[in-house]
Design an enzyme around this catalytic site. Sequence first.
Site, PDB file in Angstrom:
ATOM      1  N   CYS A   2       0.849  -1.175   0.000  1.00  0.00           N
ATOM      2  CA  CYS A   2       0.000   0.000   0.000  1.00  0.00           C
ATOM      3  C   CYS A   2       0.886   1.226   0.000  1.00  0.00           C
ATOM      4  CB  CYS A   2      -0.911   0.014   1.226  1.00  0.00           C
ATOM      5  SG  CYS A   2      -2.064  -1.388   1.329  1.00  0.00           S
ATOM      6  N   GLY A  28      -1.114   0.930  -4.909  1.00  0.00           N
ATOM      7  CA  GLY A  28      -2.435   0.405  -4.578  1.00  0.00           C
ATOM      8  C   GLY A  28      -3.503   1.046  -5.414  1.00  0.00           C
ATOM      9  N   ASN A 101       0.946   0.153   5.860  1.00  0.00           N
ATOM     10  CA  ASN A 101       1.442  -0.645   4.737  1.00  0.00           C
ATOM     11  C   ASN A 101       2.164  -1.848   5.309  1.00  0.00           C
ATOM     12  OD1 ASN A 101       2.430  -1.579   2.255  1.00  0.00           O
ATOM     13  ND2 ASN A 101       4.235  -0.268   2.370  1.00  0.00           N
ATOM     14  N   GLY A 102       1.758  -3.048   4.915  1.00  0.00           N
ATOM     15  CA  GLY A 102       2.407  -4.264   5.403  1.00  0.00           C
ATOM     16  C   GLY A 102       1.394  -5.317   5.771  1.00  0.00           C
ATOM     17  N   TYR A 257      10.311  -4.536  -8.301  1.00  0.00           N
ATOM     18  CA  TYR A 257       9.035  -4.260  -8.959  1.00  0.00           C
ATOM     19  C   TYR A 257       8.192  -3.181  -8.290  1.00  0.00           C
ATOM     20  CZ  TYR A 257       4.183  -4.981 -10.455  1.00  0.00           C
ATOM     21  OH  TYR A 257       2.912  -4.784 -10.916  1.00  0.00           O
TER      22      TYR A 257
END
Length: 503
Positions: A2, A28, A101-102, A257
Site C-alpha cells: 500500500c 495500490g 502498509n504491510g 518491482y
Amino acid sequence: MCGIIGIVASSPVNQSIYDGLTVLQHRGQDAAGIMTCDNGRLHLRKANGLVRDVFHTRHMLRLQGTMGIGHVRYPTAGCESSAEAQPLYVNSPYGISLAHNGNLTNADSLKQELFQDDLRHINTESDSEILLNVLAHELERQGKLRMDIEDIFKAVSGVHRRCRGAYAAVAMITGYGIVAFRDPHGIRPLVFGKRVTPAGNEYIAASESVSLDALDFDLLRDVAPGEAVFMTIDGNIHTRQCAQETMASPCIFEYVYLARPDSIIDNISVYKARLRMGEKLAEKICRIRPDHDIEVVIPIPDTSRTSALQLANNLGVKYREGFIKNRYIGRTFIMPGQQERKKSVRQKLNAIDLEFKGKNVLLVDDSIVRGTTSKQIIQMARDAGARSVYFASAAPPVRYPNVYGIDMPSSNELIAHERTEEEVSEAIGADWIIFQELDDLVDAVRRGNPGLQDFDTSVFTGRYVTGDVSSEYLDQLQRLRSDAVKKERRTARDQVIDLHNSA
C-alpha cells in the site's frame, strides 16, 4: 503493498495529500482515503477506486485542516470492501487515525488479546485495524488526560513488543501531531522530510521519496527499523529508537518491482539497482550462452525498462520498444483476481509487429509471479512474427508465498513453485528462459548501501526474516487469501448487492 502519507503543515494539507497519493498510486489501486484534522475536528473521505475517482471537489472542500494522513490500498488481508479502506479511526484515547502498509503475521492472536485482555472490539478483517487498536491501547495504558512525547514513544515500543510482521505506518493523534513508525526489520519502506515556509517548518512521512519530490519537501532520511518519528502540530520533530532489537531487512522485491524507479529506499536508488540487475543478467547470459543469437531486447513495460536497457547495452544488442502500453489499465500483478489479470493483459499491451517479425527476441520482465501475463505476452510476440522468443527475468524464480504485504499468498498459484526453470519455460511457452541469480540480485541492490546486512528474500528462498512463519500459518494464509477464495468472496458480495438493489 500500500501507499501511505502523513503531513503536518502550517496551511491546508488536503491538496498536498491528494497529490502525494497520486504519486503513490502504483502501490495500490483498490481504494483510497484521506483524513484531516482541523482544530480537533476530523474529516474523512475514503472509498474504493483510484485517487482521481475517490476525491471530487466537494470532498476536497470538506477535508479541512493543517494536518492529515492518506492511504492507497492494495488488499492482501481481509476483503475488498470500502469498510476496510483506510485511514481507520478509534476515538479512545485522544482520537487516533492510522494508515498502514504491510501485514501482521500474528494478527489472529493479537485480535484475541485485544478482545479478552484489552476489551477492544475489532470490526473488520483488516490487520491494520488491529495495529491501530494495539497502538491505542498502549497509549491508553499511560492513563493521562494529556499525553507527552515520552508517552508516544513508550506506546510505539509497546507496539513493537506485541506486533510481528511488516508494518510501516502513520498515525495521527488529534490535537498533537503525526507519528510515523516502522517495524524492527524495516521490511516496508518509509521516509520523512521537511519543507521550510515563511509560516514555519512543515513535515512529511511517506512510503516513497517520490512523494517528497513532488511536493517540494527535502528528504531527511528513511525512518530506521524500529524507529518512531513524531511530527508535532507546532512544527517540531522528535525521533526515538523504540525497539530493543533491530535488524534492517528491507523487502528486496521493492527494488525489483514495487517501488517507482525514481525513489530512493534505504539510501539505495531504485533506478540504479535496476540498472545493475540488467548488468548481472547480461553477465549470466554471456557466461552460459556465449554464442547466443539474440537480435533484439524488448522490455515488458514499465518496470523492466531500466534493466532491459542496461542488459541490451552490455550484450551489444539492439534495444527496442516492442509493446505499447495502455496507460489507463492498472498493474496486472495487483489485479484482485486471476480472471481480471487474464482479461487485462490484451487490453494493456499491444505489439508493434515490425519489431518482432523474423527476429530472435529476448523479452525482459522484472519477475515472473503467476506466469499468466508472461504466457500471454510470449504468445503476442509469436503472433507478431518473432522467430524465437527468449525470456529474461530480472529476479530469481518466485517460489514461495509472501506474508509481509504482497499478494503472493498461495504457493500453488506461483508458476515456479515446484518447477525447474526448464519447466517454467515450457509452461509459459518460451524457447529459453533465464532467471537472475539470487546472489547477483542481492549484490545489485546492496551495492547502493553496503551497510545493509540483510534483505527479505522470502519469495525466492522461503526464509522469512521475522522467524515466526510456520507451515501452519502458510496453510491458513492460502485458505484465506487464494484467488479462488477471493473469487468466492466477491461473488457473495455481488449477490448481496444484487439482492439489495432488487429489494
